[in-house]
Design a protein around this motif. Structure first.
Motif, PDB file in Angstrom:
ATOM      1  N   SER A 132       0.835  -1.194   0.000  1.00  0.00           N
ATOM      2  CA  SER A 132       0.000   0.000   0.000  1.00  0.00           C
ATOM      3  C   SER A 132       0.872   1.247   0.000  1.00  0.00           C
ATOM      4  N   LEU A 133       0.407   2.270  -0.692  1.00  0.00           N
ATOM      5  CA  LEU A 133       1.175   3.512  -0.770  1.00  0.00           C
ATOM      6  C   LEU A 133       1.253   4.182   0.591  1.00  0.00           C
ATOM      7  N   PHE A 134       0.144   4.142   1.323  1.00  0.00           N
ATOM      8  CA  PHE A 134       0.092   4.784   2.636  1.00  0.00           C
ATOM      9  C   PHE A 134      -0.142   3.717   3.703  1.00  0.00           C
ATOM     10  N   ILE A 135       0.945   3.314   4.371  1.00  0.00           N
ATOM     11  CA  ILE A 135       0.872   2.262   5.385  1.00  0.00           C
ATOM     12  C   ILE A 135       0.941   2.876   6.781  1.00  0.00           C
ATOM     13  N   SER A 136      -0.009   2.511   7.627  1.00  0.00           N
ATOM     14  CA  SER A 136      -0.008   3.000   9.002  1.00  0.00           C
ATOM     15  C   SER A 136       1.098   2.318   9.796  1.00  0.00           C
ATOM     16  N   PRO A 137       1.882   3.072  10.546  1.00  0.00           N
ATOM     17  CA  PRO A 137       2.943   2.462  11.365  1.00  0.00           C
ATOM     18  C   PRO A 137       2.379   1.673  12.541  1.00  0.00           C
ATOM     19  N   TYR A 138       1.111   1.878  12.854  1.00  0.00           N
ATOM     20  CA  TYR A 138       0.493   1.190  13.991  1.00  0.00           C
ATOM     21  C   TYR A 138      -0.085  -0.161  13.601  1.00  0.00           C
ATOM     22  N   THR A 139      -0.731  -0.239  12.412  1.00  0.00           N
ATOM     23  CA  THR A 139      -1.378  -1.484  11.986  1.00  0.00           C
ATOM     24  C   THR A 139      -0.575  -2.235  10.942  1.00  0.00           C
ATOM     25  N   GLN A 140       0.408  -1.546  10.324  1.00  0.00           N
ATOM     26  CA  GLN A 140       1.179  -2.112   9.211  1.00  0.00           C
ATOM     27  C   GLN A 140       0.282  -2.464   8.024  1.00  0.00           C
TER      28      GLN A 140
END
Length: 328
Positions: A215-223
């Motif tokens: 994914s282009l925008f990956i959350s650092p919390y959920t990966q």
């Protein structure tokens, strides 16, 4: 056979097999049957099954669609649409089914006025986005949101489309974003402005270790890819920090950026001498609409251009909404 977990929770009853056929029919036309659609169809299935007879009568329609305090106008409108379409589907199968009268739509019709960001407020929005405060756990949002918001402003993409982007969907050399199988199963290539290409390219330099299929925008919390709720929360926080509110003192919805894009894009095409008959189809293709009616709903002329447009194109009749929409 439908295998969706959502579908498997449909309660057994006389209408259940026909909802299965109905869902298969919609998919055979290339429609995406989203989770929200399945949920609303399950609800309609439950309502119809209580009558325990394979038909839809006028009395059943009146009872199901009668106004109820616990049902919002939006939810009731969805129910009306589902019942009308499902009833027409049953008619094709030669099953006794009355049509839903058009008067039900008039009863729930609402005049929706999205917020159209002024150009000054768009600048404020970006200024705040570029200076987001750091968080205790991660500073990744300070990299993500400046480019994410710029993509929404500069392309008019749906927020769901932006959050579904993969790294491989970005081609900075060609200056395009590839959108695959979006709403109504529409795919398209979106050309980017030079400034947006630069912003996207800078972001890609910061995530150089991410593989192309991620994914282009990956959350650092959920990966995982950023969720709509997370972006919605941050967007409203940004609007609040920028002091941007609607006329009724509410925070703008993130989807208003799409309305804003369509409004300014059409106005710019008309100012450059393009006639409306050419401009509307081009805009429709760019934003991924399958018909021109969808695009017309996104046109909200600013006060200056609205009167000029009406004067020049009086023959267009129903194309321009009767209610004048002014920018704030």
């Amino acid at each position: 056979m439908i295998k969706d977990k959502e579908y498997l929770t449909f309660e057994n009853g006389i209408f259940k097999p026909y909802f299965e056929k109905y869902i298969e029919f919609k998919r055979s036309k290339g429609e995406k049957v989203a989770r929200s659609t399945l949920i609303s169809l399950r609800q309609l299935n439950n309502l119809l099954n209580q009558y325990d007879k394979l038909e839809i009568t006028t009395e059943m329609i009146e009872e199901i669609l009668s106004p109820k305090d616990h049902i919002s106008p939006h939810r009731r409108k969805t129910l009306i649409t589902n019942l009308r379409q499902f009833s027409e589907f049953l008619q094709v199968l030669q099953i006794p089914s009355q049509s839903v009268n058009s008067s039900y739509y008039q009863a729930v019709e609402q005049k929706f006025k999205p917020y159209i960001f002024s150009k000054e407020n768009l600048k404020k929005l970006l200024c705040v986005t570029d200076k987001l405060p750091k968080a205790n756990r991660s500073n990744h949002h300070t990299i993500v949101y400046p480019v994410l918001i710029r993509i929404l402003i500069g392309t008019g993409m749906r927020i769901s489309e932006v959050l579904a982007l993969k790294v491989s969907d970005i081609d900075c050399q060609q200056g395009i974003i590839k959108v695959t199988n979006s709403k109504n199963n529409v795919s398209r290539l979106i050309p980017l402005s030079d400034s947006l290409i630069k912003a996207v390219n800078n972001y890609l330099d910061n995530i150089i270790d991410q593989p192309g299929d991620s994914s282009l925008f990956i959350s650092p919390y959920t990966q995982k890819a950023y969720s709509y709720d997370a972006v919605k929360y941050m967007f409203q926080k940004i609007c609040k920090l920028a002091g941007i509110y609607t006329e009724d003192n509410k925070l703008p919805n993130i989807h208003s950026l799409r309305h804003t894009f369509c409004t300014y894009s059409l106005e710019q095409m008309l100012e450059n001498g393009m006639d409306i008959y050419s401009a509307i189809p081009i805009l429709a293709a760019y934003v991924g609409h399958v018909n021109l009616i969808d695009t017309e709903r996104y046109i909200h002329f600013t006060n200056t251009h609205y009167h000029d447009f009406i004067e020049q194109e009086k023959t267009l009749g129903q194309l321009v909404p009767e209610v004048q929409h002014e920018s704030s």
